[in-house]
Design an enzyme around this catalytic site. Sequence first.
Site, short mmCIF file in Angstrom:
data_model
loop_
_atom_site.label_atom_id
_atom_site.label_comp_id
_atom_site.label_asym_id
_atom_site.label_seq_id
_atom_site.Cartn_x
_atom_site.Cartn_y
_atom_site.Cartn_z
N ASP A 98 -22.65 35.02 15.32
CA ASP A 98 -22.24 34.98 13.92
C ASP A 98 -21.62 33.61 13.65
OD1 ASP A 98 -21.27 37.88 12.10
OD2 ASP A 98 -21.51 35.85 11.29
N ASP A 200 -22.42 33.42 8.08
CA ASP A 200 -21.42 34.16 7.32
C ASP A 200 -20.97 33.45 6.06
OD1 ASP A 200 -19.25 36.38 7.47
OD2 ASP A 200 -18.10 34.56 7.14
N GLU A 257 -26.09 35.13 4.99
CA GLU A 257 -25.45 36.03 4.05
C GLU A 257 -25.14 35.22 2.79
OE1 GLU A 257 -21.30 36.77 4.38
OE2 GLU A 257 -21.56 38.91 4.08
N HIS A 329 -21.95 45.90 8.64
CA HIS A 329 -20.55 46.16 8.96
C HIS A 329 -19.63 46.06 7.74
CE1 HIS A 329 -20.86 41.87 8.69
NE2 HIS A 329 -19.55 41.78 8.68
N ASP A 330 -20.20 45.58 6.62
CA ASP A 330 -19.39 45.45 5.39
C ASP A 330 -19.68 46.55 4.39
OD1 ASP A 330 -19.69 41.83 5.16
OD2 ASP A 330 -18.12 43.09 6.04
O1 TEU Z 1 -18.58 38.75 4.09
C1 TEU Z 1 -18.75 37.86 3.02
C2 TEU Z 1 -18.50 38.50 1.74
O2 TEU Z 1 -19.02 38.12 0.72
C3 TEU Z 1 -17.47 39.54 1.72
O3 TEU Z 1 -16.64 39.24 0.61
C4 TEU Z 1 -18.05 40.90 1.56
O4 TEU Z 1 -18.67 40.99 0.28
C5 TEU Z 1 -16.86 41.82 1.68
O5 TEU Z 1 -16.52 41.76 3.04
C6 TEU Z 1 -17.20 43.23 1.26
O6 TEU Z 1 -15.98 43.97 1.26
C7 TEU Z 1 -18.48 38.04 5.33
C8 TEU Z 1 -18.39 39.05 6.46
O7 TEU Z 1 -19.58 39.83 6.51
C9 TEU Z 1 -17.17 39.92 6.21
O8 TEU Z 1 -17.07 40.92 7.22
C10 TEU Z 1 -15.95 39.04 6.26
O9 TEU Z 1 -14.82 39.81 5.89
C11 TEU Z 1 -16.08 37.84 5.28
O10 TEU Z 1 -17.34 37.21 5.31
C12 TEU Z 1 -15.11 36.76 5.69
O11 TEU Z 1 -15.58 36.15 6.87
#
Ligand code: TEU
Length: 564
Positions: A98, A200, A257, A329-330
């Site tokens: 990542d 990310d 992403e 995971h989000d």
């Molecule tokens: O997420 C990027 C992002 O846009 C986040 O705001 C996402 O929409 C949010 O986590 C949803 O609740 C990436 C990673 O996937 C996330 O796990 C991290 O928290 C974030 O970046 C910061 O690195």
Amino acid sequence: MERKWWHEKVAYQIYPKSFYDANGDGIGDLQGVLARLDYLQELGVDILWLSPIYCSPLADQGYDISDYYGIDPRFGTMEELEALIAEGRKRGMGVLMDLVVNHCSDEHEWFRKACADPDGPYGNFFYIEPYDGTHLPCNWRSTFGGPCWDVLPGHPDRVYFHTFHRKQPDLNWENPQLRQEIYKMMRWWLDKGLAGFRVDAIINIRKPLPWRDFPADREDGLCSVASVQTQATGIGAFLREMKAEALRPYNAFTAAEVFGIPPERLPEFEGEDGYFSTLFDFSSELFGQTAEGWHTYTRITPEDYKRCCFAHQAATAGVAFPANIIENHDEPRGVSRYIPAADRAAMSPAQYERAKKLLGGLSFFLRGLPFLYQGQELGMENVPFHSIAELNDVSAAQNYALALAAGRSEEEALAVCALWSRDNARTPFQWDASPNAGFTTGTPWMRVNPNYTRLNLAQERAQADSVFHFYRKLIALRRDAAYVEVLAHGSLTPYLPEQGNLMAYLRRNGGRTVLVAGNFQLEPQEMALPAPIRQVLLTNGGAIAFWEDRVGLEGYAFLVAELA
Ligand code: TEU
Ligand code: CA
């Protein structure tokens, strides 16, 4: 489109902290991933994305990196990661790390040096601005709530910028020295044999400078940083440089992403000569979201899901090869999100399994790279949280408070968080029905979903028509020599898109046509056939009646068939 080595692959996201704990400390680890590589080979996946395992205080579960060159001891050692890359390669699997470079941890030495000397070289690795004790440089709200600015430790007359948590200071990409440090790190990892990166939050690296207020979107007088980011211009200069200096020399695969760019910019980001190999299609994840918080989100229906998928397919047809997901995971678990709650409530367990397979199959055979998330292949579900104290996610705390402030009861606020919290995807993988679902012999860092006693790999391995075996069939069919040309490389044409709760599409290539169809509702419906069926390739156990010119689909019946 020119063919790439990864177009015929199937990708799988591992959230190491919750995958398998080999040393019994309750935290998933690299030894655990190594111990389960044969499982991943049995499933049939061949690109593995590891969510962050670098040194980190875990303020945002590792997305706050304090040493880009170190493996956090909680997860294991560099030797174990190198062994994973080597063992993966023996099994024909590529490993992605990542790449988290919009920000680092406030415990990274760069930030510590910036705090020691804000006017020195490391001060310019971050966005540090003068502070009069009252007025912040701008009114942007961080993703996790509150202003994007916090006082620089030790310097009450300075503030630093963070898109996310205050322990995640944004790196200043306007600084070429910083960019060169990032590219050097990327090359170092690629020299270790990584197949590439998941990238990310990369759209955030260019801010709409100079710092200035935007219209508030809530009572707090702030505006969402995500919405402000869409005003930024010029990110291409950085991404082209990153590709030239750190990716193209290795022919590295990148899955980025990226939120908030219009469809017409997709070719620029993921096209033939795009910044990245592919972008995740988040269109159905973003559906119904607002800046006001989870309590105002609207749920997606099967018709909305179909429209999101087909719109993204149209936007990428012939110009890009999207990464298709139903969860990560989000996000909440896909089966708890995309299968309507009312339908779920009326289903038998067998019908719910069929619905999980329908959702998985409809996503899997879309044109693009299927990206599974750990546990999706079992049909893992959202967690029945009973108290806000059970939730670990920084996002949940903010949204619980927003719901209460908006007048929701504690029960309503908890229900909203239980539905949308990222914690739903972060509970331990459910290996078997032994204590803690076989994830750990210790105390798991996060509670196992209590449904593990009935929903686990061991049980699904023993059940011939389980969701697990269905995913193995999906992967095997897409890879089948007779169908890879049409299912991996073929075009996609929506079929009967106007027919309600029928999600169907045609995949075509090399003289073959494959129909993929799902009756995304409880009620049965008929579907006219565009041509006679030559061979049924896969179903999900839902009753289907076949006639020459049509089929009758029971509720949540799914069908993949080659047409004459
Ligand atoms: O997420 C990027 C992002 O846009 C986040 O705001 C996402 O929409 C949010 O986590 C949803 O609740 C990436 C990673 O996937 C996330 O796990 C991290 O928290 C974030 O970046 C910061 O690195
Ligand atoms: Ca462990």
